[in-house]
Structure formats: C-alpha cells, structure tokens
Design an enzyme around this catalytic site. Structure first.
Site, PDB file in Angstrom:
ATOM      1  N   GLU A 275       0.859  -1.183   0.000  1.00  0.00           N
ATOM      2  CA  GLU A 275       0.000   0.000   0.000  1.00  0.00           C
ATOM      3  C   GLU A 275       0.890   1.227   0.000  1.00  0.00           C
ATOM      4  O   GLU A 275       1.839   1.309   0.785  1.00  0.00           O
ATOM      5  CB  GLU A 275      -0.881   0.098   1.256  1.00  0.00           C
ATOM      6  CG  GLU A 275      -2.034  -0.845   1.366  1.00  0.00           C
ATOM      7  CD  GLU A 275      -2.815  -0.611   2.664  1.00  0.00           C
ATOM      8  OE1 GLU A 275      -2.948   0.570   3.077  1.00  0.00           O
ATOM      9  OE2 GLU A 275      -3.256  -1.590   3.263  1.00  0.00           O
ATOM     10  N   GLU A 326     -13.149   5.821  -0.428  1.00  0.00           N
ATOM     11  CA  GLU A 326     -13.953   4.892   0.380  1.00  0.00           C
ATOM     12  C   GLU A 326     -14.675   5.694   1.465  1.00  0.00           C
ATOM     13  O   GLU A 326     -14.087   6.070   2.474  1.00  0.00           O
ATOM     14  CB  GLU A 326     -13.064   3.821   1.004  1.00  0.00           C
ATOM     15  CG  GLU A 326     -12.423   2.892  -0.018  1.00  0.00           C
ATOM     16  CD  GLU A 326     -11.554   1.829   0.635  1.00  0.00           C
ATOM     17  OE1 GLU A 326     -12.094   0.781   1.034  1.00  0.00           O
ATOM     18  OE2 GLU A 326     -10.331   2.056   0.749  1.00  0.00           O
ATOM     19  N   LYS A 329     -14.625   4.621   5.371  1.00  0.00           N
ATOM     20  CA  LYS A 329     -13.404   4.521   6.184  1.00  0.00           C
ATOM     21  C   LYS A 329     -13.556   5.339   7.466  1.00  0.00           C
ATOM     22  O   LYS A 329     -14.121   6.423   7.471  1.00  0.00           O
ATOM     23  CB  LYS A 329     -12.183   5.016   5.394  1.00  0.00           C
ATOM     24  CG  LYS A 329     -11.733   4.090   4.292  1.00  0.00           C
ATOM     25  CD  LYS A 329     -11.254   2.763   4.833  1.00  0.00           C
ATOM     26  CE  LYS A 329      -9.809   2.554   5.049  1.00  0.00           C
ATOM     27  NZ  LYS A 329      -8.857   2.970   4.107  1.00  0.00           N
ATOM     28  N   GLU A 335      -8.552   9.959   5.158  1.00  0.00           N
ATOM     29  CA  GLU A 335      -8.555   8.506   4.978  1.00  0.00           C
ATOM     30  C   GLU A 335      -9.558   8.074   3.905  1.00  0.00           C
ATOM     31  O   GLU A 335      -9.404   7.022   3.293  1.00  0.00           O
ATOM     32  CB  GLU A 335      -8.883   7.797   6.294  1.00  0.00           C
ATOM     33  CG  GLU A 335      -7.890   8.014   7.413  1.00  0.00           C
ATOM     34  CD  GLU A 335      -6.738   7.034   7.378  1.00  0.00           C
ATOM     35  OE1 GLU A 335      -6.651   6.263   6.399  1.00  0.00           O
ATOM     36  OE2 GLU A 335      -5.931   7.028   8.318  1.00  0.00           O
TER      37      GLU A 335
END
Length: 354
Positions: A275, A326, A329, A335
C-alpha cells in the site's frame, strides 16, 4: 548491536548478491505495479464494471483485502494477477486447525471462484503487529505455515507466495535508514516470519505512507519536498547516511526495512510495498496535484527499476492505494480520499501505470 553469527552474515551477503543477480538477469521486466481495490464504501461500481476500468487502464495487478466470492468471479478469466487477503480474524482458526482446514478454506473462498494461476500472493492478515492490537500476532506464522502446507498439498506452493503486509511502525527506529531495527517486542513473531519468507522466496510486505510521515512530523523534519520525491520547489533536500544520499521518504523507508532485515540475518528478502498513496483532499497538503506527483514518481521508479540506494537497480513491487475513495473509512477525513479513479471510472488526476 545484534551479535549475528559469522555464517549467518555470509548467508545474508550471498542472498543479497543472488537477489541483485536475479533481478539483473531479468532487467527487461520492470517491477510489478498494481492497485488496491478497497471496498469500505456503499457507493462503489459493480465489480464487473471495476474490472473494465482496470483493463482499459492497463492495470494487471490488484490487491484485494478479502476473498469476496462475487469480486473474485468478476476477475476470473481476465488474466489480472491478484493478491488476496486473509482477514485477521481468521488467523486463530487457521493456526489451530489441521492442514485440511486450510485446504478447505482456500478452495471454498478462493479456488472455487478463480483459477489458481491468477493468484500471485495470499496476504495473511494485515498490519497485525500494530502495538495497540497484538492479539493476532502469535497466530500469524502458524497460520502461514498451515496455508503453505495446504498450497504444497495442492501443488501450488511454488506459484503462489505467502506473506503478511505490515505497517512501517514495525521498526523501532528508521532514521537514518542504516540505524533501523525491528521493534524488540515483535521479534518473537517477526524472526519466524522472516525465516519463512527467506526459505520460500517470498517478499516482506509493507504498507508505506510518506504522507503520514509528513503530517506527523512534529518539528518539520520531513518536508513536503522530501515526501514528494522533490516535486516541490525545495528540490535539493537530501539526507546523507554514510555513503548513501536519500532524496525522498519512500527510498529511505524501504532501505530502513532492508537494513533491519540484514541485522536479523535475512538480507536477501525482497520488499514489496503493498500500500502507498497520497490523498486528494481532507488533510494538509492533500490534493490532486500532490497525489499525481507522488504516485507518478512511484510508478516511474518501478517502471525504471530504479531501486533504492541500498539496492540500486532492484525494482520495488508496489500497489497504489486506492482504486476509489472509500466513504466508509474511519478516522481522519483524508482517509476517505485516496481514490485514483472517480466512481465513473475517470481518473481523478493524470497518472499512467506504465
């Protein structure tokens, strides 16, 4: 300083030589560049549409964080190589059950939905060595060994590698890179993990975020330029470590792991960055321009097999985070905003994967 037996030092140096030789002989093939397909959101496109987005952008490597049957079926027959995650909560079961249970898990969760030749890695757990949640740590290597025995039984142990993505915080120190070492409190599980990786030719997987280094830098030790590969006006920022110079956090962080593994006698283990990315909004210096600068540099270095000062010319396999934003999250707002593509499949900023 660790007191490493002389024969282990010789083995470590030989492993490093062989690693360099192997990659030199295969230098016509660049390090794999993939993308993470996170699914902590309630507004994502259907998996079949996602596959079309990946194919139209020439993305051939994808990391999935769990073995979702519908998602796996959508990838079946596409030729896209997958890294498939085993959830942390499954590790105690795999660690304490007979190998037949691991075979059943692999068949019912993976191979019933996609052919084995599309599976590149099985990533066992994710960041289980975080200090605030070490519950799963004792189960990691036993679970890996159980899965490895299952893959051996299925005749797949040579083609599918096992590893476990870890946070960069597994190091107790990392600056300068040559001073790096693993957190002593983790050695009970870290050393057996490294031994397995060395014996099976599997990489050490790490989730690496220079963005976090930048925003958490209390006294400005990590400049924006240093985090962005010198893509900001202050391009002359370098850190000297002995004979090596580091112009960016990414290289310094990878080499810190290399040094730490060498000190444990496992200097021949490759590093795969499972990642890495930069957010487009929601935090300091988060924006499409900086995300494009960071991810673009990561891709160019992988394509060119740039390597790092400690391992020059040894390309680093890397998976960019994330395919989409997303919205589910938790944590800080940024984030939720690592997406490289919009929900319509259009890139959030200019980025090529080759």
């Amino acid at each position: 300083m660790l007191n490493i037996p002389f024969h282990l030092l010789l083995i470590s140096q030989l492993s490093i030589f062989l690693l360099h030789l192997c990659l030199l002989l295969s230098s016509t093939v660049c390090a794999p560049i993939g993308i993470c397909y996170g699914r902590v959101a309630n507004n994502l496109p259907p998996p079949n549409d996602v596959v079309k987005i990946l194919q139209s952008n020439g993305i051939s490597y994808v990391r999935l964080f769990n073995a979702d049957s519908a998602v796996l079926r959508s990838f079946s027959g596409t030729g896209i190589k997958l890294t498939i995650g085993v959830p942390n909560e499954i590790l105690p079961f795999l660690a304490s059950s007979p190998p037949s249970a691991a075979i059943d898990w692999l068949r019912s969760n993976v191979f019933d939905h996609i052919a084995a030749d599309q599976v590149r890695y099985v990533a066992v757990g994710n960041e289980i060595f975080l200090k605030d949640s070490l519950f799963y740590a004792p189960h990691l290597v036993p679970a890996i060994l159980s899965l490895h025995q299952a893959l051996q039984t299925l005749g797949l142990a040579d083609s599918i590698k096992l590893s476990s993505p870890q946070a960069a915080s597994v190091l107790s120190s990392s600056y300068p890179p040559s001073s790096a070492s693993f957190d002593p409190s983790l050695r009970f599980a870290m050393v057996p993990l490294l031994r397995f990786l060395a014996e099976t030719g599997s990489p050490f997987m790490v989730n690496l975020y220079p963005y976090f280094s930048y925003i958490n830098s209390k006294a400005g030790e990590v400049s924006l330029s240093y985090a962005l590969f010198g893509s900001e006006p202050d391009r002359a920022v370098t850190v000297r470590d002995g004979a090596f110079e580091y112009s960016n956090v990414f290289d310094a962080s990878v080499d810190a792991l290399v040094y730490a593994m060498e000190k444990e006698g496992f200097g021949g283990v490759a590093v795969a960055v499972t990642e890495t990315g930069w957010p487009t909004s929601g935090g300091p210096a988060a924006g499409p321009e900086n995300a494009a600068a960071y991810n673009g540099n990561v891709v160019r270095r992988a394509v060119g097999d740039a390597g790092t000062p400690r391992r020059p010319g040894v390309g680093v396999e890397v998976y960019l985070f994330d395919l989409f934003d997303e919205n589910g999250k938790q944590g800080e707002e940024f984030e939720k905003h690592f997406g490289i593509f919009g929900l319509d499949g259009v890139k959030a900023y200019g980025l090529n994967f080759s």
